[in-house]
Design a protein around this motif. Structure first.
Motif, short mmCIF file in Angstrom:
data_model
loop_
_atom_site.label_atom_id
_atom_site.label_comp_id
_atom_site.label_asym_id
_atom_site.label_seq_id
_atom_site.Cartn_x
_atom_site.Cartn_y
_atom_site.Cartn_z
N THR A 1 -89.70 56.46 42.90
CA THR A 1 -89.94 57.73 42.24
C THR A 1 -89.01 58.77 42.85
N GLY A 2 -88.54 59.68 42.02
CA GLY A 2 -87.68 60.76 42.49
C GLY A 2 -86.93 61.35 41.32
N THR A 3 -86.39 62.54 41.51
CA THR A 3 -85.64 63.19 40.45
C THR A 3 -84.31 62.49 40.21
N LEU A 4 -83.64 62.85 39.15
CA LEU A 4 -82.30 62.32 38.88
C LEU A 4 -81.40 62.62 40.07
N GLY A 5 -80.67 61.62 40.53
CA GLY A 5 -79.75 61.81 41.65
C GLY A 5 -80.38 61.69 43.02
#
Length: 147
Positions: A29-33
């Motif tokens: 899980t994590g934001t784009l980039g």
């Protein structure tokens, strides 16, 4: 855990490959980039895959099989899944019989699927490093954390 660079994220993925077993589920899980695909690339390198590792965003499931890797692995990206019923068609349970899954955007799937898995969250910090936090199910006892 703080990951100082892309190389550190790749290295962690390679270490993760050393402890990966059939039936394992890893949720990223994590934001784009944030480094989700980089971690998956490191894992694949650690499993012995030597070619380019594309993001599975458009394919949804990118399958890797022996002899190119020591253990079957499905790199899954749920980003484009809009209807949870589409997930059933991916055959993930079949993959887990002999191999493992590493998935990006796992929130598109029921939380109960990940209960036994390793859930990793990557966050971009102000200094451009990555903060890694995790939750590990019982199947990961005595294997994680690896650092």
């Amino acid at each position: 855990m703080i990951l100082q660079s892309e190389a550190a994220t790749m290295a962690l993925g390679k270490q993760l490959a050393d402890i990966l077993l059939p039936g394992d589920k890893i949720a990223l899980t994590g934001t784009l980039g944030a480094g989700k695909t980089t971690l998956a690339r490191g894992l694949l390198r650690g499993l012995g895959f030597e070619d380019d590792v594309p993001s599975p965003t458009f394919a949804i499931v990118q399958q890797y099989e022996p002899p190119e890797v020591r253990l079957s692995l499905a790199h899954v990206d749920f980003y484009r899944i809009e209807d949870p019923n589409e997930i059933q068609e991916l055959g993930l349970d079949d993959i887990l019989m002999d191999g493992a899954i590493i998935a990006e955007w796992p929130d598109r799937m029921a939380d109960s699927f990940w209960t036994e898995g390793l859930q990793i969250t990557l966050e971009i910090r102000n200094d451009n490093t990555r903060q890694l936090t995790w939750t590990a199910g019982p199947a990961w006892k005595d294997r994680w954390p690896i650092i």
